[in-house]
Scaffold this active site. Structure first.
Site, PDB file in Angstrom:
ATOM      1  CG  ASP A 114      -1.897   1.135   1.260  1.00 63.59           C
ATOM      2  OD1 ASP A 114      -1.762   2.050   0.429  1.00 63.59           O
ATOM      3  OD2 ASP A 114      -2.809   1.107   2.105  1.00 63.59           O
ATOM      4  CE  LYS A 236      -1.085  12.232  -9.695  1.00 62.39           C
ATOM      5  NZ  LYS A 236      -0.510  10.911 -10.065  1.00 62.39           N
ATOM      6  CB  SER A 281      -9.746   7.604 -14.655  1.00 59.63           C
ATOM      7  OG  SER A 281      -9.840   8.896 -14.085  1.00 59.63           O
TER       8      SER A 281
END
Length: 391
Positions: A114, A236, A281
């Site tokens: 994870d 990001k 998505s």
């Protein structure tokens, strides 16, 4: 049939052609829609090479979208794939077995890791490195990501979800976990022979242009949570910036070593950021529906889907840029003209956005502080785990 219609139009006029008025009205709409769809589908990967014998670590492959499409193509080309998943249960086991049967490739394995859990990331990386001689590794393909609903401030404000380490979930999954994994795997990258092209591919999102950089608080532990979008975009952006520094560090260290008495350039290990485009998505569905099944069915499926179909990509189309980055000869050492990280969008090399991508000092500081903060957080969580064992 077409000749009969043409004859009727010339001799009797278009008024005698059945449904001509409807066809005349519909044709511009259909042509326009077709052109929009052709434009929005993006570029296609034109490179294809056999991947037999190559070994890749892959994240985000169980998404049933871009990740699954890219993994399927890699499996068909014969690659050995180590797929990292949050859980290893009956579903993931059946999914893996079905993929093996579909592709005829038995070299597909799933490993529990994870990425939002720093301890699990360290366990996997340590297990991978704890091998002599060093394991073969031809690349790491990062396609995982976490995007929380942005929320409607006056109705349902965004809710902060936390990882097991107490970090905001998007920051933990999209930034801290991936950074930790790649940083720990550096010895494996450096141990590969100089004639092996090793590719580290990290997918990003155009929303990173909306992000901020907090180099002094790299994991955003002290930042007030008032926008899911801000945390997503910043996770990001910070990952992209540290990836640039990662490549410089790998190459600098490799240039200090020799292989069979010959100095190494380090260019056989290449890092690329891949922007696959806006796709239909799971993340997009979650954001649009605000996490509500009712809104998903009514707003997304019934009202918005025709527009989304026109202006966004499918997962299979999004995977084209990932496959391009994996296979293009532009990232091979013989073709590299500089040591900069390549940015790939729509199956082409493009310029990196934002001024931060040219600020090497900022990237170095962010990298060092992220590594420091993760180390401190790991120590803190290790103490807690030990206390629980004693209790």
């Amino acid at each position: 049939m077409p000749l009969n219609i043409l004859e009727t139009a010339i001799i009797k006029g278009t008024d005698h052609i059945p449904y001509f008025h409807q066809i005349k009205v519909a044709t511009p709409i259909v042509v326009t829609a077709g052109l929009i769809k052709y434009w929005s589908r993006g570029g296609s990967n034109t490179w294809e090479r056999k991947l037999h014998g190559k070994v890749y670590i892959v994240t985000g492959a169980t998404s049933q979208g871009m990740g699954t499409s890219a993994l399927l193509e890699m499996a068909l080309l014969g690659a050995q794939l180590i797929v990292l998943t949050r859980t290893v249960d009956e579903w993931t086991t059946d999914w893996c077995n079905d993929l093996r049967e579909k592709t005829g490739n038995d070299l597909i394995y799933i490993e529990k890791c994870d990425l939002s859990d720093l301890h699990q990331v360290r366990k996997f990386a340590t297990g991978w490195l704890n091998n002599s001689p060093p394991r073969r590794l031809d690349g790491v393909i990062i396609m995982s990501g976490e995007m929380e609903p942005w929320g409607i401030p006056t109705i349902s404000p965004p809710v902060r979800r936390s990882s097991v380490d107490g970090l905001e979930l998007q920051m933990a999954t999209n930034f801290a976990g991936i950074f930790h994994l790649l940083d720990l795997l550096q010895p494996s990258f450096k141990a590969q022979p100089p004639d092996r092209s090793v590719r580290i591919l990290v997918t990003t999102c155009w929303l990173q242009s909306l992000g901020d950089v907090k180099e002094e608080d790299a994991l955003w532990q002290s930042q007030k949570f008032n926008s899911s979008l801000k945390f997503f975009a910043s996770s990001k952006l910070q990952l992209s910036l540290t990836i640039l520094e990662l490549q410089r560090r790998i190459r600098t260290e490799m240039q200090k070593t020799k292989h069979d008495g010959v100095e190494r350039t380090g260019r056989n290990v290449s890092v690329a950021l891949v922007q696959p485009g806006t796709m239909r998505s799971l993340s997009l569905r979650r954001v649009i529906s605000n996490g509500s099944v009712v809104i998903l069915l009514i707003f997304y499926c019934l009202l918005l889907y025709p527009l989304l179909f026109l202006f966004t990509k499918s997962g299979r189309r999004g995977a084209q840029s990932v496959l391009y980055a994996l296979m293009t000869p532009e990232l091979e050492e013989v073709n590299l003209k500089d040591d900069e990280v390549k940015y790939i969008s729509d199956c082409a090399l493009v310029q990196l956005p934002r001024k931060e991508f040219k600020d090497h000092e900022l990237q170095k500081k962010l990298y060092d502080n992220t590594k420091r903060d993760i180390y401190e957080l790991e120590k803190k969580m290790a103490i807690k785990r030990n206390q629980k064992k004693k209790d």
